[in-house]
Design a protein around this motif. Sequence first.
Motif, PDB file in Angstrom:
ATOM      1  N   LEU A  83       0.720  -1.235  -0.022  1.00  0.00           N
ATOM      2  CA  LEU A  83       0.031   0.138  -0.051  1.00  0.00           C
ATOM      3  C   LEU A  83       0.821   1.264   0.027  1.00  0.00           C
ATOM      4  O   LEU A  83       0.218   2.276   0.397  1.00  0.00           O
ATOM      5  CB  LEU A  83      -0.963   0.140   1.122  1.00  0.00           C
ATOM      6  CG  LEU A  83      -2.028  -0.987   1.344  1.00  0.00           C
ATOM      7  CD1 LEU A  83      -3.029  -0.551   2.494  1.00  0.00           C
ATOM      8  CD2 LEU A  83      -2.710  -1.422  -0.058  1.00  0.00           C
ATOM      9  N   GLN A  84       2.176   1.190  -0.403  1.00  0.00           N
ATOM     10  CA  GLN A  84       2.794   2.359  -0.647  1.00  0.00           C
ATOM     11  C   GLN A  84       2.381   3.453  -1.877  1.00  0.00           C
ATOM     12  O   GLN A  84       2.166   2.477  -2.901  1.00  0.00           O
ATOM     13  CB  GLN A  84       4.427   1.834  -0.657  1.00  0.00           C
ATOM     14  CG  GLN A  84       4.817   1.258   0.556  1.00  0.00           C
ATOM     15  CD  GLN A  84       6.489   1.125   0.693  1.00  0.00           C
ATOM     16  OE1 GLN A  84       7.039   2.118   1.063  1.00  0.00           O
ATOM     17  NE2 GLN A  84       6.919  -0.157  -0.016  1.00  0.00           N
ATOM     18  N   PRO A  85       2.578   4.575  -1.833  1.00  0.00           N
ATOM     19  CA  PRO A  85       2.439   5.149  -2.979  1.00  0.00           C
ATOM     20  C   PRO A  85       3.546   4.891  -4.051  1.00  0.00           C
ATOM     21  O   PRO A  85       4.669   4.649  -3.755  1.00  0.00           O
ATOM     22  CB  PRO A  85       2.861   6.577  -2.363  1.00  0.00           C
ATOM     23  CG  PRO A  85       2.521   6.668  -1.057  1.00  0.00           C
ATOM     24  CD  PRO A  85       2.777   5.301  -0.517  1.00  0.00           C
ATOM     25  N   VAL A  86       3.275   4.852  -5.301  1.00  0.00           N
ATOM     26  CA  VAL A  86       4.228   4.509  -6.546  1.00  0.00           C
ATOM     27  C   VAL A  86       4.262   5.796  -7.078  1.00  0.00           C
ATOM     28  O   VAL A  86       3.457   6.523  -7.906  1.00  0.00           O
ATOM     29  CB  VAL A  86       3.540   3.656  -7.424  1.00  0.00           C
ATOM     30  CG1 VAL A  86       4.572   3.238  -8.525  1.00  0.00           C
ATOM     31  CG2 VAL A  86       3.000   2.323  -6.718  1.00  0.00           C
ATOM     32  N   GLY A  87       5.583   6.439  -7.183  1.00  0.00           N
ATOM     33  CA  GLY A  87       5.918   7.890  -7.711  1.00  0.00           C
ATOM     34  C   GLY A  87       5.775   8.746  -6.826  1.00  0.00           C
ATOM     35  O   GLY A  87       5.177   8.896  -5.817  1.00  0.00           O
ATOM     36  N   ALA A  88       6.511   9.718  -7.254  1.00  0.00           N
ATOM     37  CA  ALA A  88       6.500  11.130  -6.525  1.00  0.00           C
ATOM     38  C   ALA A  88       5.067  11.905  -6.560  1.00  0.00           C
ATOM     39  O   ALA A  88       4.388  12.407  -5.522  1.00  0.00           O
ATOM     40  CB  ALA A  88       7.481  12.237  -7.124  1.00  0.00           C
ATOM     41  N   GLN A  89       4.253  11.844  -7.647  1.00  0.00           N
ATOM     42  CA  GLN A  89       3.038  12.371  -7.615  1.00  0.00           C
ATOM     43  C   GLN A  89       1.978  11.635  -6.646  1.00  0.00           C
ATOM     44  O   GLN A  89       1.148  12.201  -6.113  1.00  0.00           O
ATOM     45  CB  GLN A  89       2.384  12.371  -9.253  1.00  0.00           C
ATOM     46  CG  GLN A  89       0.970  13.148  -9.037  1.00  0.00           C
ATOM     47  CD  GLN A  89       1.161  14.365  -9.017  1.00  0.00           C
ATOM     48  OE1 GLN A  89       1.810  15.072  -9.671  1.00  0.00           O
ATOM     49  NE2 GLN A  89       0.394  14.795  -8.015  1.00  0.00           N
ATOM     50  N   GLU A  90       2.153  10.216  -6.746  1.00  0.00           N
ATOM     51  CA  GLU A  90       1.279   9.597  -5.835  1.00  0.00           C
ATOM     52  C   GLU A  90       1.615   9.614  -4.321  1.00  0.00           C
ATOM     53  O   GLU A  90       0.678   9.848  -3.547  1.00  0.00           O
ATOM     54  CB  GLU A  90       1.267   8.120  -6.290  1.00  0.00           C
ATOM     55  CG  GLU A  90       0.136   7.231  -5.561  1.00  0.00           C
ATOM     56  CD  GLU A  90       0.126   6.009  -6.084  1.00  0.00           C
ATOM     57  OE1 GLU A  90       0.116   4.890  -5.449  1.00  0.00           O
ATOM     58  OE2 GLU A  90      -0.146   5.735  -7.181  1.00  0.00           O
ATOM     59  N   ALA A  91       2.855   9.914  -4.132  1.00  0.00           N
ATOM     60  CA  ALA A  91       3.401  10.189  -2.882  1.00  0.00           C
ATOM     61  C   ALA A  91       2.671  11.476  -2.214  1.00  0.00           C
ATOM     62  O   ALA A  91       2.340  11.571  -1.176  1.00  0.00           O
ATOM     63  CB  ALA A  91       5.019  10.146  -2.821  1.00  0.00           C
ATOM     64  N   ASP A  92       2.864  12.494  -3.349  1.00  0.00           N
ATOM     65  CA  ASP A  92       2.439  13.944  -2.641  1.00  0.00           C
ATOM     66  C   ASP A  92       0.979  13.865  -2.576  1.00  0.00           C
ATOM     67  O   ASP A  92       0.339  14.539  -1.682  1.00  0.00           O
ATOM     68  CB  ASP A  92       2.667  14.842  -4.093  1.00  0.00           C
ATOM     69  CG  ASP A  92       4.256  15.124  -3.827  1.00  0.00           C
ATOM     70  OD1 ASP A  92       4.872  14.851  -3.073  1.00  0.00           O
ATOM     71  OD2 ASP A  92       4.692  15.886  -4.823  1.00  0.00           O
TER      72      ASP A  92
END
Length: 213
Positions: A83-92
């Motif tokens: 369930l970790q965000p994938v990539g910078a946009q998803e993390a933001d």
Amino acid sequence: MTPIELYTCQTPNGHKASIMLEEVGLPYSVRLVDIEKGDQTKPDFLALNPNNKIPVIVDRDARRTVFESGAILHYLARRSGKLQPVGAQEADDTLTWTLFQAAHVGPTLGQLWNYKVFAPEKIPYVIERFERETGRVFRVLDSRLKHHEHIVGKSYGIADVMTWPWINAAVTRLGLSLDDAPDLARWYAAIGRRSAVVRGIAVSALPEASAAA
């Protein structure tokens, strides 16, 4: 792996952590904190969280103690690799919407719950104020979910786990309707059918729990 110790009780914030533990499949044990009896103010608990709030997790293997539900969810995602965000946009986006939950969804519904249910004096102005703000928050989420299957894009993730327990409380505890927020209602129903969510909201009614294999 030594089971992670989850200090919790049956509240929406507590359910964030138990649902996340069920979703990522890490073994855990439950330590009930009876907040009505004031367990959260006892020295042993304050040593874990000086802010005297649940949930708290203790990961003995990693020598980590983590409190604040959002921090717990992010920690468990990293710990499990799920369930970790994938990539910078998803993390933001994940950070944005988890903070939106922490700053708006939870506080608004929590205040409405307090003044509508627990307050000895029911003050119409205050109740109406938080009902209006609840409607606004629902509209924000509904607008987001009109164009996204989940709060952060296509994939179920931390922001969904963070938000769902408070929407569930709004519906099941406060009797609020999602009729005017059809996309929020669609999302709410879909998440509620997940087996890990069903197991997670049973905690801490269970004396102990462990994630399904």
